[in-house]
Design an enzyme around this catalytic site. Structure first.
Site, short mmCIF file in Angstrom:
data_model
loop_
_atom_site.label_atom_id
_atom_site.label_comp_id
_atom_site.label_asym_id
_atom_site.label_seq_id
_atom_site.Cartn_x
_atom_site.Cartn_y
_atom_site.Cartn_z
N GLU A 116 0.79 -1.28 -0.16
CA GLU A 116 0.06 0.05 -0.19
C GLU A 116 0.69 1.25 -0.12
O GLU A 116 0.62 2.23 -0.70
CB GLU A 116 -1.15 -0.12 1.10
CG GLU A 116 -2.10 -1.13 1.09
CD GLU A 116 -2.88 -1.31 2.28
OE1 GLU A 116 -2.30 -1.74 3.08
OE2 GLU A 116 -4.14 -0.78 2.27
N GLU A 136 -4.45 -9.21 3.68
CA GLU A 136 -5.32 -8.75 5.06
C GLU A 136 -6.30 -9.73 5.19
O GLU A 136 -6.65 -9.82 6.13
CB GLU A 136 -5.52 -7.40 4.85
CG GLU A 136 -4.47 -6.49 5.01
CD GLU A 136 -3.71 -5.93 3.86
OE1 GLU A 136 -3.99 -6.87 2.91
OE2 GLU A 136 -3.20 -5.05 3.78
C1 LIG Z 1 -2.02 -1.71 7.12
C2 LIG Z 1 -3.13 -3.01 6.64
O1 LIG Z 1 -3.26 -3.18 5.37
C3 LIG Z 1 -2.78 -4.26 7.56
C4 LIG Z 1 -1.53 -4.90 7.25
O2 LIG Z 1 -0.53 -4.61 6.56
S1 LIG Z 1 -1.65 -6.54 7.90
C5 LIG Z 1 -0.28 -7.40 7.73
C6 LIG Z 1 -0.14 -7.61 6.24
N1 LIG Z 1 0.98 -8.51 6.14
C7 LIG Z 1 1.02 -9.89 5.84
O3 LIG Z 1 0.12 -10.38 6.21
C8 LIG Z 1 2.28 -10.46 5.99
C9 LIG Z 1 2.48 -11.57 6.71
N2 LIG Z 1 3.74 -12.44 6.73
C10 LIG Z 1 4.03 -12.98 5.76
O4 LIG Z 1 3.31 -13.52 4.83
C11 LIG Z 1 5.40 -13.88 5.81
O5 LIG Z 1 5.84 -13.62 6.93
C12 LIG Z 1 6.37 -13.23 4.72
C13 LIG Z 1 6.03 -13.55 3.20
C14 LIG Z 1 6.47 -11.72 5.03
C15 LIG Z 1 7.62 -13.90 5.25
O6 LIG Z 1 7.59 -15.18 5.11
P1 LIG Z 1 8.73 -15.99 5.73
O7 LIG Z 1 10.16 -15.72 4.94
O8 LIG Z 1 8.14 -17.61 5.56
O9 LIG Z 1 8.91 -15.84 7.00
P2 LIG Z 1 7.82 -16.18 8.16
O10 LIG Z 1 6.31 -16.08 7.95
O11 LIG Z 1 8.30 -17.13 9.06
O12 LIG Z 1 8.03 -14.95 9.40
C16 LIG Z 1 9.50 -14.66 9.89
C17 LIG Z 1 9.33 -13.88 11.05
O13 LIG Z 1 8.77 -12.58 10.84
C18 LIG Z 1 7.38 -12.41 11.46
N3 LIG Z 1 6.37 -11.71 10.57
C19 LIG Z 1 6.02 -11.86 9.45
N4 LIG Z 1 5.19 -10.85 9.10
C20 LIG Z 1 5.13 -10.21 10.08
C21 LIG Z 1 4.33 -8.99 10.30
N5 LIG Z 1 3.56 -8.25 9.43
N6 LIG Z 1 4.46 -8.08 11.51
C22 LIG Z 1 5.42 -8.71 12.26
N7 LIG Z 1 5.96 -9.57 12.28
C23 LIG Z 1 5.90 -10.43 11.31
C24 LIG Z 1 6.98 -13.68 11.76
O14 LIG Z 1 6.05 -13.84 12.79
C25 LIG Z 1 8.10 -14.52 12.11
O15 LIG Z 1 8.65 -14.22 13.27
P3 LIG Z 1 9.35 -15.24 14.10
O16 LIG Z 1 9.46 -14.62 15.40
O17 LIG Z 1 10.79 -15.45 13.50
O18 LIG Z 1 8.70 -16.59 14.32
#
Ligand SMILES: C[C@@H](O)CC(=O)SCCNC(=O)CCNC(=O)[C@H](O)C(C)(C)COP(=O)(O)OP(=O)(O)OC[C@H]1O[C@@H](n2cnc3c(N)ncnc32)[C@H](O)[C@@H]1OP(=O)(O)O
Length: 701
Positions: A116, A136
């Site tokens: 976004e 989302e």
């Molecule tokens: C403003 C509005 O539009 C609302 C939003 O933006 S809501 C958030 C939208 N974003 C998502 O849904 C993305 C969610 N994350 C993912 O899809 C994946 O994590 C990734 C593709 C970004 C990365 O994937 P991958 O490399 O497989 O790694 P993991 O999924 O295992 O994640 C690694 C660690 O990062 C943490 N994490 C991922 N996304 C977020 C986030 N949005 N906020 C905070 N932390 C995030 C995840 O929990 C893992 O943490 P850990 O402590 O290592 O387990």
């Protein structure tokens, strides 16, 4: 725990301010990061030396969206005022209308709020194969920074609806074709090209795109409205409908009006039970691979590049498929050429399924299949990193296979069994390799189901567990690390789900009503439909195993046996999907035999009580699984329920759902049913103790 994100800004001699998001591991946007972005943007706008801005992410990735901890905090306090003002305050006021053009330099991924931000920029430059998406809806909300308005205006209404409803990402290449991405360059060139592009916008050599004002991609209003109307017929879940309504608002009343409605709807949804449940699943899924004393002691996973699969039946060929599709070489060991050919054909059919679903092209399928080799000779296993045994549940056969692989494989080779019922200690009894023996219990079809139970014994070494956790991630599976017990975590917790419906049927509750109540709750199939589909033989084997292990609380119903004796083998016998009421007489026969219905008369229950009588015993057994330390944490069972038994993910999983109801209530209901209908409902000690103290059963991740 709130993460502290940070933002850097450097103003170059070229007059471009490079603003970089830095919040490992995914550059998620914390509250402080959003405020810092606003401040740096304003500073750049006010600075006379700055002509244009480039927005980038550190460490080879752009931004994974709003930091989940921000939403967690809103859930914790129940206060939406804790949400940032990013949509208007940052994207519109600073990026889109900030008087100096911005160009997004995207690499790795730009997701949710990350995409976004990029769509608020005047242009987007990306590296190859970057992932772009608005996921989302998978979190029970809708985009909250203008995504519902800018995406349709950049890629067209139809594609935008598909992306939003599916939460699926597209690559930067597809984005370029669609008009979401303006140029694709190597990571080495990314920042240079983005800086030049930004200056070209200043000089009028490149267009200054304000996507919120764009209308050319939207097409005629009636066409867009028709797209939304047909989407409403397919997507009935409330927050999906809400997303479509917000897109429609913008199409009818303009992008800014759509942004305002989006902000309002986002804030309404963020505190919904669905948002809480799906956020819990997101975090619980990532917690499952954290094993205290194993994954936090500094062990590095060893590579597993070549795997032998012993047994090429349904599971073995599914496992082989999952391996080669993840680019892992497979030696498939069978006992004769006929079985090898049969296994290869099964693998080919599985791969063809990926081709049919557009996930693989024919060329890639051929390359993938070339990773599979059949053999009759254990000699060929001498250089594999792991062996996965996937033969029938025959103890002696498994034991002799483990003896053979120990003789032929290296001393570092990991020995795994796909068993769903037999103790790993027993399987490895004739070897001296207990430290490298564990279970890898995949669910059929193994190449499609995301869940895998990694079954460790008391002797399995931490290194082997770390190796296999990493291995399952490469397979894009969700691992749950469990200890040895009958049924491990998934089948053990859901054994009562195989018996409760029959118990209710023997109490005179209509079986078609039970199926309706359970499907209305959100399960894909009712329990009797599931029995019919999977076949009564598998069902009987499952119940037999549970009765043998836990006779004190098993309910033994003659119903399924009677169905088989009456020639009703279920779907395997070609049964039709519609209700076949002729089975009622078989149910009545079962009622007579068990004679548990008070006065021989059907009990009177509400739909809600049917749901509770079927799922509270599942919660109860899951409490025993937790109490016995079979799982590392309660939320692992939530993931087991969602991915193993398709328990509705918006509930957060079976334990999260139970905690929304309350341990005291669940205990009181089970206690009353225990008195009325026997030990099947006997509350577990864990549940009784938690209820007495008013404590939750699950727990945060
Ligand atoms: C403003 C509005 O539009 C609302 C939003 O933006 S809501 C958030 C939208 N974003 C998502 O849904 C993305 C969610 N994350 C993912 O899809 C994946 O994590 C990734 C593709 C970004 C990365 O994937 P991958 O490399 O497989 O790694 P993991 O999924 O295992 O994640 C690694 C660690 O990062 C943490 N994490 C991922 N996304 C977020 C986030 N949005 N906020 C905070 N932390 C995030 C995840 O929990 C893992 O943490 P850990 O402590 O290592 O387990």
């Amino acid at each position: 725990m709130a993460r502290k994100g940070s933002i850097n800004m450097e103003i170059g001699n070229d007059g471009v301010a490079l603003i970089t998001m830095l919040n490992p591991p995914v550059n998620a946007l914390t509250l402080s990061a959003i405020e810092e972005l606003k401040r740096y943007y304003q500073e750049a706008i006010d600075c006379d030396n700055v002509k244009a801005i480039v927005l980038s992410g550190a460490d080879g990735r752009f931004c994974g969206g709003l930091d989940i901890s921000v939403v967690e905090n809103v859930h914790k306090h129940g206060d939406i005022s804790l949400l940032p003002d990013a949509s208007v305050g940052l994207v519109i006021n600073k990026i889109e209308n900030g008087k100096k053009p911005s160009v997004a330099a995207i690499q790795g991924f730009a997701l949710g709020g990350g995409l976004e931000l990029a769509m608020g920029c005047s242009a987007r430059i990306a590296t190859p194969k970057s992932d772009l998406g608005l996921p989302e809806l998978k979190l029970g909300v809708i985009p909250g920074c203008g995504g519902t308005q800018r995406l349709p205006r950049l890629v067209g209404t139809s594609k935008a609806v598909d992306m939003l409803m599916s939460s699926k990402t597209i690559t930067s290449e597809e984005g370029k074709e669609l008009g979401l991405i303006d140029a694709i360059v190597s990571s080495e060139e990314l920042l240079t090209v983005a800086r030049c592009w930004a200056l070209d916008i200043v000089e009028g050599r490149q267009p200054n795109c304000n996507s919120l004002q764009k209308t050319d991609k939207l097409g005629p209003q009636d066409e867009s409205l028709e797209i939304l109307k047909s989407a409403r017929q397919r997507y009935t879940v409330p927050h999906y409908r809400a997303c479509l309504d917000v897109i429609e608002e913008g199409i009818i009343s303009g992008g800014y009006s759509g942004v305002l409605k989006e902000d309002k709807v986002f804030k309404e949804l963020v505190l919904s039970n669905t948002a809480k449940g799906l956020l819990h699943v997101f975090l619980a899924e990532r917690a499952t691979s954290k094993v205290p004393g194993v994954t936090d002691i500094g062990l590095k996973p060893r590579r597993i590049e070549k795997v032998a699969v012993v047994g090429g039946g349904l599971m073995g060929s599914g496992i082989a498929t999952a391996l080669i599709i993840s680019n892992i070489s497979v030696v498939l060991k069978e006992i004769n050429h006929e079985y090898i050919l049969k296994a290869v054909k099964s693998v080919e059919a599985n791969l063809q399924g990926f081709v049919t679903r557009g996930k693989l092209n024919q060329d890639k399928m051929k390359k993938t299949l070339s990773l599979l080799k059949g053999t009759l000779d254990y000699e060929e296993l001498k250089d594999v990193d792991m062996v996965i045994e996937a033969v029938n549940e025959d103890v002696s056969l498994k034991q002799s296979i483990f003896e053979d692989i120990e003789k032929n494989c290296t001393s570092e080779c990991i020995f795994a069994s796909n068993t769903s019922t037999i103790s790993l200690d027993v399987i490895g009894k004739r070897t001296s390799s207990q430290d490298r023996i564990l279970g890898i219990h995949l669910f059929s079809p193994a190449h499609l189901m995301p869940l895998v139970e990694i079954v460790r014994t008391e002797k399995t070494s931490p290194q082997v567990i770390v190796d296999v956790i990493k291995f399952t991630k490469i397979l894009k599976k969700v691992p749950i690390i469990v200890k040895n017990c009958t049924g491990f975590a998934v089948n053990r917790s859901f054994f009562p789900y195989m018996q409760g419906p029959d118990l209710l049927a023997n109490l005179g509750v209509d079986i078609f009503r039970i199926d309706r109540v359970i499907t209305e709750f959100g399960m894909r199939l009712g329990p009797f439909q599931l029995q019919d589909l999977t076949g009564y033989g598998i069902f009987l084997a499952g119940v037999k195993e549970f009765v043998a292990a836990f006779p004190d609380r098993a309910f033994q119903s003659p119903l399924v046996q009677l169905m088989v004796e009456n020639g009703r083998e279920g779907k395997k016998n070609g049964s039709k999907p519609e209700a076949d009421h002729s089975v009622i007489q078989i149910v009545e026969e079962s009622m007579r035999l068990t004679n548990i219905a008070p006065g021989g008369k059907p009990i009177s229950v509400t739909d809600e009580e049917i749901l509770e009588m079927i799922f509270f015993p599942v919660v109860n057994e899951a409490c025993r699984v937790i109490e016995e330390g079979i799982v590392v944490r309660a939320s692992d069972i939530d993931i087991a329920s969602v991915h193993g038994f398709k328990f509705p993910s918006e509930t957060g999983g079976v334990m999260f759902w139970a905690d929304a109801i309350g341990s005291e209530y669940i205990y009181s209901k089970l206690k009353s049913w225990h008195e009325a209908y026997g030990d099947f409902f006997k509350p577990s000690t864990f549940l009784e103790q938690r209820a007495a103290k008013g404590l939750p059963l699950g727990g945060s991740c």
